[in-house]
Write a protein that holds these residues in place. Structure first.
Motif, PDB file in Angstrom:
ATOM      1  N   ARG A  98      10.921   6.511   7.525  1.00 12.19           N
ATOM      2  CA  ARG A  98      11.638   5.550   6.715  1.00 12.19           C
ATOM      3  C   ARG A  98      10.814   4.258   6.383  1.00 12.19           C
ATOM      4  N   ALA A  99      10.362   3.746   7.757  1.00 11.35           N
ATOM      5  CA  ALA A  99       9.360   2.599   7.662  1.00 11.35           C
ATOM      6  C   ALA A  99       8.141   2.800   6.593  1.00 11.35           C
ATOM      7  N   GLU A 100       7.508   3.814   7.085  1.00 11.51           N
ATOM      8  CA  GLU A 100       6.361   4.182   5.872  1.00 11.51           C
ATOM      9  C   GLU A 100       7.074   4.193   4.453  1.00 11.51           C
ATOM     10  N   SER A 101       8.041   4.749   4.168  1.00  9.19           N
ATOM     11  CA  SER A 101       8.634   4.633   3.008  1.00  9.19           C
ATOM     12  C   SER A 101       8.811   3.132   2.246  1.00  9.19           C
ATOM     13  N   LEU A 102       9.368   2.265   3.249  1.00 12.28           N
ATOM     14  CA  LEU A 102       9.694   0.990   2.946  1.00 12.28           C
ATOM     15  C   LEU A 102       8.471   0.149   2.863  1.00 12.28           C
ATOM     16  N   LEU A 103       7.549   0.496   3.395  1.00 11.18           N
ATOM     17  CA  LEU A 103       6.187  -0.391   3.359  1.00 11.18           C
ATOM     18  C   LEU A 103       5.409   0.202   2.410  1.00 11.18           C
ATOM     19  N   ALA A 104       5.532   1.287   1.535  1.00 12.62           N
ATOM     20  CA  ALA A 104       4.562   2.168   0.909  1.00 12.62           C
ATOM     21  C   ALA A 104       3.976   1.200  -0.128  1.00 12.62           C
ATOM     22  N   GLU A 105       4.488   0.121  -0.693  1.00  9.24           N
ATOM     23  CA  GLU A 105       3.919  -0.675  -1.629  1.00  9.24           C
ATOM     24  C   GLU A 105       3.322  -2.124  -1.109  1.00  9.24           C
ATOM     25  N   ASP A 106       3.412  -1.980   0.073  1.00 11.66           N
ATOM     26  CA  ASP A 106       2.673  -3.236   0.677  1.00 11.66           C
ATOM     27  C   ASP A 106       1.509  -2.865   1.286  1.00 11.66           C
ATOM     28  N   ASN A 107       1.153  -1.446   1.602  1.00 13.57           N
ATOM     29  CA  ASN A 107       0.124  -1.158   2.225  1.00 13.57           C
ATOM     30  C   ASN A 107      -0.239  -1.740   3.409  1.00 13.57           C
ATOM     31  N   ILE A 108       0.899  -1.525   4.182  1.00 15.73           N
ATOM     32  CA  ILE A 108       0.675  -2.083   5.634  1.00 15.73           C
ATOM     33  C   ILE A 108       1.442  -1.166   6.554  1.00 15.73           C
ATOM     34  N   SER A 109       0.820  -0.956   7.760  1.00 18.71           N
ATOM     35  CA  SER A 109       1.534   0.013   8.671  1.00 18.71           C
ATOM     36  C   SER A 109       2.767  -0.570   9.337  1.00 18.71           C
ATOM     37  N   TYR A 110       3.535   0.210  10.021  1.00 19.22           N
ATOM     38  CA  TYR A 110       4.610  -0.080  10.864  1.00 19.22           C
ATOM     39  C   TYR A 110       4.211  -1.172  11.773  1.00 19.22           C
ATOM     40  N   ILE A 111       3.261  -0.868  12.552  1.00 17.90           N
ATOM     41  CA  ILE A 111       2.776  -1.482  13.673  1.00 17.90           C
ATOM     42  C   ILE A 111       2.315  -2.824  13.106  1.00 17.90           C
ATOM     43  N   GLU A 112       1.700  -2.862  12.121  1.00 18.34           N
ATOM     44  CA  GLU A 112       1.204  -4.372  11.568  1.00 18.34           C
ATOM     45  C   GLU A 112       2.396  -5.046  11.118  1.00 18.34           C
ATOM     46  N   ALA A 113       3.371  -4.316  10.326  1.00 19.60           N
ATOM     47  CA  ALA A 113       4.518  -5.235  10.019  1.00 19.60           C
ATOM     48  C   ALA A 113       5.326  -5.727  10.953  1.00 19.60           C
TER      49      ALA A 113
END
Length: 513
Positions: free
Chosen positions: A54-69
């Protein structure tokens, strides 16, 4: 390879791996205990991977990983809000299953890291709408138990080994034809039930029986507002109904805390949103938690002939007051029926599995049974084979109830007690046995030595006794006996005996005896 063959092969491989995992724990604890750890860790991995996806989907357009976010305050706050809204919880990146797996591979894993992870899941829901559905969910996975090891180091080593094996299970794969999570859960539950004695049947219903119940309550229905099980156990019956029709919300109540936790896990494992199920932990008869609701479908396999208080106060309870009698203290079967009838919607269908005694026992149970029949609530009686449930060999019966029946002048009786395949530990209902039951139910037809449609007048003439042999004659005619032939055979045998006696007497004389 057909889809069916592929399913069987994948299930076999999965089951082999699950038992290999169980063997890591088998020497340390009993089956009912190691099951809790395996299921708890599978569930934790599932929740973890759901967060990652779900996090990967939410951050898809931001080109950033869950850990980084997560390191960014603004991103972290937004992620927490979205995850809580969508799936009801979140897990910090450091507590993800994948993060702990990496720590295991690097030799840095400690069991207290896993404890922090499961605590993180529960704590993330505090104050949220999902809190009750996640509260105490991992209580049965005691990571401080000395059965895992005498110290933190030994416990960490054992759990790391189990987690490493669980990591190898292919939860999702383009070639997967099975519900891996669901199948793993059902397999472990069934194996536990097969080895845990009588009480296991309280939370596990064999799949073929579940299938019958689910199909019975969904005939002609593809969209259910809700479904309810007042003794829901692991929730498997509720979920089986969802395979037959769209279910908008699941309701259940379960007395045993451990099993209540399993039911909530099972809902989430089968991707039922926390918003779409309401499972409660309490005594259904004494403290019903959904009493104000009415249900489109009700399915149940309540504990057979259980004890309950049968307190006189229940004579004023709307669930029981109209009958004038309460079910006896030592047999709560009819109390469960009365409870479910009360909560059944006017257009709903209810199917319940009970011991055969409910068909013919007298006293207060006879009075309650007569009331149900005279009110035209009873629709069908289906006798099942003996020894098909884990932990009990008694024959059982399915009763189908409806408040507004199309066939209000009769009751269908089906005797399916002889249609099964004999198994090593339990008898098995085959697909053809299940289909025969369902076809007979749907067509409501009389089949010689199998089914009968009895009028209410016939049932009244039988003093409201529902014992199936009174309505379905399964006896076989004996072949006529040829008396002359039998007499001749007896006379022949008499002559042969005389000859033998003579030979024996001769031998004895020769021996001087």
């Amino acid at each position: 390879m057909t889809v069916s063959e592929k399913q069987q092969e994948q299930q076999s491989n999965l089951h082999t791996r699950l038992w290999a995992i169980a063997n890591d724990l088998r020497g340390n604890m009993e089956a009912n205990e190691f099951k809790n750890y395996i299921l708890g860790l599978i569930f934790y991995r599932y929740l973890s991977e759901k967060v990652e996806g779900r996090a990967e989907s939410l951050l898809a357009e931001d080109n950033i990983s869950y850990i980084e976010a997560w390191e960014n305050d603004e991103y972290r706050e937004a992620l927490q809000e979205e995850l809580l809204s969508q799936i009801g919880y979140f897990i910090e990146p450091k507590y993800l299953f994948s993060s702990l797996k990496k720590a295991i591979e690097e030799g840095n894993f400690d069991i207290e890291m896993l404890q922090g992870a499961v605590n993180d899941i529960t704590e993330s829901t505090i104050g949220q709408e999902s809190q009750e559905d996640f509260d105490h969910l991992f209580d049965d996975m005691d990571l401080t138990s000395t059965k895992l090891g005498r110290d933190v180091k030994s416990r960490s080593k054992l759990i790391a080994k189990v987690m490493g094996n669980i990591a190898e299970i292919p939860f999702s794969h383009e070639d997967t034809e099975i519900d891996v999570l669901g199948d793993a859960y059902e397999f472990l539950i069934s194996q536990f039930a097969a080895n845990a004695g009588k009480k296991a049947g309280e939370f596990y219903t064999p799949q073929q029986v579940s299938k019958i119940l689910a199909k019975l309550v969904t005939v002609g229905k593809k969209d259910l507002k809700n479904v309810y099980d007042p003794a829901c156990g692991s929730g498997s019956l509720l979920l089986r109904v969802a395979k037959e029709a769209k279910v908008r919300k699941f309701y259940g109540q379960e007395l045993t805390s451990t099993t209540y936790n399993l039911a909530r896990m099972n809902m989430l494992l089968h991707d039922v949103s926390y918003q779409n199920f309401d499972i409660r932990n309490d005594d259904t008869l004494e403290h019903p938690r959904h009493i104000e609701l009415r249900f489109d479908a009700i399915v149940a396999n309540p504990p057979y002939s259980a004890n309950w208080s049968a307190d006189d106060k229940f004579l004023d309870d709307e669930r029981f007051s109209a009958y004038g009698k309460l079910a006896p203290k030592s047999k709560a079967d009819y109390a469960f029926i009365q409870h479910m009838i009360y909560q059944l919607d006017d257009k709903g269908t209810m199917a319940v599995v009970l011991p055969h005694g409910v068909l013919f026992r007298g006293a207060s149970e006879g009075i309650i049974r007569k009331y149900l029949i005279e009110k035209n609530y009873l629709d069908t009686v289906i006798g099942l084979p003996s020894n098909i449930f884990f932990g009990t060999s008694i024959p059982t019966v399915i009763l189908v109830f409806k408040k507004c029946r199309e066939n209000s002048e009769n009751v269908l009786f089906i005797d399916a007690s002889s249609n099964f395949e004999k198994g090593k530990n339990q008898n098995l209902l085959r697909d053809e046995d299940v289909e025969k039951i369902l076809l007979t139910y749907a067509e409501r037809k009389v089949v010689d030595k199998y089914s009968y449609v009895a009028t209410l007048k016939e049932i009244e003439q039988n003093d409201y006794n529902l014992n199936i042999p009174r309505y379905v004659d399964t006896s076989e005619e004996e072949e006529p006996i040829d008396v002359k032939k039998v007499k001749a055979e007896v006379e022949k045998l008499d002559e042969e005996i005389k000859g033998i006696d003579s030979q024996l007497e001769l031998l004895l004389r020769q021996l001087g005896i």
